[in-house]
Design a protein around this motif. Sequence first.
Motif, mmCIF file in Angstrom:
data_model
loop_
_atom_site.group_PDB
_atom_site.id
_atom_site.type_symbol
_atom_site.label_atom_id
_atom_site.label_comp_id
_atom_site.label_asym_id
_atom_site.label_seq_id
_atom_site.Cartn_x
_atom_site.Cartn_y
_atom_site.Cartn_z
ATOM 1 N N MET A 1 10.129 34.074 -118.643
ATOM 2 C CA MET A 1 10.476 32.651 -118.509
ATOM 3 C C MET A 1 9.449 31.971 -117.619
ATOM 4 O O MET A 1 9.106 32.460 -116.561
ATOM 5 C CB MET A 1 11.879 32.519 -117.903
ATOM 6 N N ASN A 2 8.914 30.807 -118.062
ATOM 7 C CA ASN A 2 7.966 30.082 -117.213
ATOM 8 C C ASN A 2 8.459 28.668 -116.971
ATOM 9 O O ASN A 2 9.403 28.203 -117.607
ATOM 10 C CB ASN A 2 6.569 30.065 -117.860
ATOM 11 N N ASN A 3 7.821 27.986 -116.050
ATOM 12 C CA ASN A 3 8.230 26.618 -115.731
ATOM 13 C C ASN A 3 7.030 25.682 -115.712
ATOM 14 O O ASN A 3 6.926 24.806 -114.852
ATOM 15 C CB ASN A 3 8.978 26.574 -114.392
ATOM 16 N N THR A 4 6.121 25.866 -116.683
ATOM 17 C CA THR A 4 4.965 24.974 -116.788
ATOM 18 C C THR A 4 5.362 23.555 -117.188
ATOM 19 O O THR A 4 4.540 22.646 -117.087
ATOM 20 C CB THR A 4 3.941 25.525 -117.805
ATOM 21 N N PHE A 5 6.606 23.380 -117.652
ATOM 22 C CA PHE A 5 7.077 22.034 -117.974
ATOM 23 C C PHE A 5 6.959 21.103 -116.771
ATOM 24 O O PHE A 5 6.881 19.876 -116.917
ATOM 25 C CB PHE A 5 8.534 22.073 -118.456
ATOM 26 N N MET A 6 6.924 21.668 -115.568
ATOM 27 C CA MET A 6 6.875 20.845 -114.357
ATOM 28 C C MET A 6 5.546 20.100 -114.215
ATOM 29 O O MET A 6 5.458 19.149 -113.432
ATOM 30 C CB MET A 6 7.146 21.719 -113.127
ATOM 31 N N LYS A 7 4.518 20.539 -114.964
ATOM 32 C CA LYS A 7 3.256 19.802 -114.928
ATOM 33 C C LYS A 7 2.879 19.219 -116.297
ATOM 34 O O LYS A 7 1.818 18.628 -116.445
ATOM 35 C CB LYS A 7 2.120 20.701 -114.438
ATOM 36 N N HIS A 85 2.635 34.833 -109.022
ATOM 37 C CA HIS A 85 4.039 35.186 -109.242
ATOM 38 C C HIS A 85 4.520 36.273 -108.279
ATOM 39 O O HIS A 85 5.683 36.262 -107.862
ATOM 40 C CB HIS A 85 4.231 35.632 -110.693
ATOM 41 N N GLU A 86 3.671 37.202 -107.912
ATOM 42 C CA GLU A 86 4.048 38.232 -106.941
ATOM 43 C C GLU A 86 4.350 37.603 -105.585
ATOM 44 O O GLU A 86 5.336 37.962 -104.922
ATOM 45 C CB GLU A 86 2.928 39.263 -106.817
ATOM 46 N N LYS A 87 3.512 36.659 -105.175
ATOM 47 C CA LYS A 87 3.734 35.950 -103.914
ATOM 48 C C LYS A 87 5.031 35.148 -103.956
ATOM 49 O O LYS A 87 5.739 35.024 -102.949
ATOM 50 C CB LYS A 87 2.552 35.015 -103.624
ATOM 51 N N ALA A 88 5.343 34.569 -105.119
ATOM 52 C CA ALA A 88 6.579 33.803 -105.258
ATOM 53 C C ALA A 88 7.799 34.698 -105.048
ATOM 54 O O ALA A 88 8.758 34.322 -104.362
ATOM 55 C CB ALA A 88 6.634 33.135 -106.632
ATOM 56 N N PHE A 151 19.952 30.384 -101.791
ATOM 57 C CA PHE A 151 19.986 30.469 -103.254
ATOM 58 C C PHE A 151 19.732 29.094 -103.882
ATOM 59 O O PHE A 151 19.019 28.974 -104.883
ATOM 60 C CB PHE A 151 21.339 31.005 -103.724
ATOM 61 N N GLU A 152 20.349 28.064 -103.290
ATOM 62 C CA GLU A 152 20.167 26.706 -103.819
ATOM 63 C C GLU A 152 18.685 26.342 -103.877
ATOM 64 O O GLU A 152 18.193 25.846 -104.906
ATOM 65 C CB GLU A 152 20.910 25.703 -102.940
ATOM 66 N N LYS A 153 17.951 26.601 -102.798
ATOM 67 C CA LYS A 153 16.536 26.224 -102.752
ATOM 68 C C LYS A 153 15.686 27.087 -103.683
ATOM 69 O O LYS A 153 14.697 26.614 -104.239
ATOM 70 C CB LYS A 153 16.015 26.308 -101.321
ATOM 71 N N ILE A 154 16.066 28.349 -103.860
ATOM 72 C CA ILE A 154 15.337 29.209 -104.791
ATOM 73 C C ILE A 154 15.518 28.703 -106.220
ATOM 74 O O ILE A 154 14.547 28.587 -106.984
ATOM 75 C CB ILE A 154 15.809 30.673 -104.660
ATOM 76 N N PHE A 155 16.745 28.394 -106.594
ATOM 77 C CA PHE A 155 17.001 27.881 -107.941
ATOM 78 C C PHE A 155 16.310 26.535 -108.161
ATOM 79 O O PHE A 155 15.768 26.261 -109.239
ATOM 80 C CB PHE A 155 18.507 27.762 -108.196
ATOM 81 N N SER A 218 23.140 37.434 -114.104
ATOM 82 C CA SER A 218 23.325 37.395 -115.558
ATOM 83 C C SER A 218 22.244 36.624 -116.318
ATOM 84 O O SER A 218 22.290 36.561 -117.544
ATOM 85 C CB SER A 218 24.694 36.782 -115.886
ATOM 86 N N THR A 219 21.270 36.016 -115.608
ATOM 87 C CA THR A 219 20.220 35.257 -116.287
ATOM 88 C C THR A 219 18.849 35.683 -115.779
ATOM 89 O O THR A 219 18.727 36.397 -114.786
ATOM 90 C CB THR A 219 20.390 33.735 -116.062
ATOM 91 N N GLU A 220 17.828 35.206 -116.467
ATOM 92 C CA GLU A 220 16.453 35.528 -116.106
ATOM 93 C C GLU A 220 15.837 34.355 -115.362
ATOM 94 O O GLU A 220 15.960 33.202 -115.791
ATOM 95 C CB GLU A 220 15.645 35.830 -117.375
ATOM 96 N N LEU A 221 15.166 34.637 -114.246
ATOM 97 C CA LEU A 221 14.500 33.604 -113.451
ATOM 98 C C LEU A 221 13.020 33.944 -113.299
ATOM 99 O O LEU A 221 12.646 35.124 -113.339
ATOM 100 C CB LEU A 221 15.129 33.503 -112.051
#
Length: 440
Positions: A1-7, A85-88, A151-155, A218-221
């Motif tokens: 799963m990626n989040n490139t949508f943010m840019k 991603h490892e640093k994240a 958890f809130e800030k990680i999500f 239960s989900t992938e992050l």
Amino acid sequence: MNNTFMKERPVFPLLMSMALPNVISMLVNSLYNIVDSLFVARINESAMTALSLVFPVQNLLNAIAIGFGIGINALVALCLGAGEHEKADQAATHGMAFSLLHGILGSAIAIAIMPSFLGRFTTDAEVLSMGLTYSHIVFGFATVNMASLAFEKIFQSVGRMKVTMVALIVGCVGNIILDPLLIFGIGPFPAMGIAGAALATGIGQALSTGVYLVVYASTELPVRLRRACLKLDKELDTRLYSIGIPAILNLALPSLLVTFLNSLLAAFSGSYVVVLGIYYKLQTFLYLPANGIVQGMRPLISYNYGAGEHKRVRQLYQITLILSAAIMAAGTLGCLVASEPLMRLFTSTPETVEAGKIALRIICLGFVISAISTTSSGALEGLGKGTQSLVISLCRYIVFIMPLAWVLCRQFGPVGVWNAFWATEVLSAIVSLIVYKKSV
């Protein structure tokens, strides 16, 4: 799963998709804060006074949780934007571990200092007893609250705003339902008074944490908490705290300010302490939704800054500023038109209602311009510039308002304290624009 949508997605709809779940959850949280106070106020005014006196320490622990969470949020998003991603994963894992440690230490220290802390502001035995009862229970849940907010800030850092919305709503709705049951002893529940209010708050925080644990399992992050990432990393931990500590101070400063203002107002009457406590409950209904937009902006600014998309960073700042100012304008209108009904929600004492009407109508004059300070501070945190953000908060909560309140209080009484609020927002807005432009 990626989040490139943010840019990749257009800025305005992207910001709204990130901000709206936060705004909704913040509105629900604001509603909880107000409803919680309404139920406590129905016990008696001593209970409301006790709640107002405990508020600064309670806010301080929340500040530690949220402020350090901002460090987690910014660093995770910056690393993901840069493709590290490892640093994240390391940032998220270290952030959660330190959050749990903060909760354990915060709970022990807060419970230990409360008797002497409350004794500085009141000698009323009933207020002292209620304050200690409430604080011992609510601070016992500090570690749970720290975990929930981490958890809130990680999500949020990976764009999963709907999850954070659901978690917060579940916690707040659970709290609202439990409040009357535990406070007044409805049905099979015993009447616990102010202890019931504290227990309802703690259970609400536990419910939110439960939602995060279920979703995480239960989900992938894009980021995961991994035992292998727990090894000491001085550079990473320094970066977490270099962002988190200024953010903690930003959020903790209101507690210092409230304590200072309580000491000024208590010299005139305990009613003014109640008024200040009611004002801070009401203002959360404005500042939390506005903060919801800033929370939506922060990971987007972090990610785009890490990815080198500086034009999008500027657009995100400008749109957030406009939306925040619109929310604060609505709040100003509400305080000017409905100050008396708002005060009567919390107290029926004529003197307190009258003093509160005056306070709301004066303080609200600074609402709109405060959007400049809050947006600039949030944007700087997202960019990893925690020290510059702290400069803005120091101006809002210490440098300007404390001397102004002290001087004006001696000239005009409590009304002088209320006028110090809007004057501070004007001066802080000027400083905010200068600091933000020089930093960015």
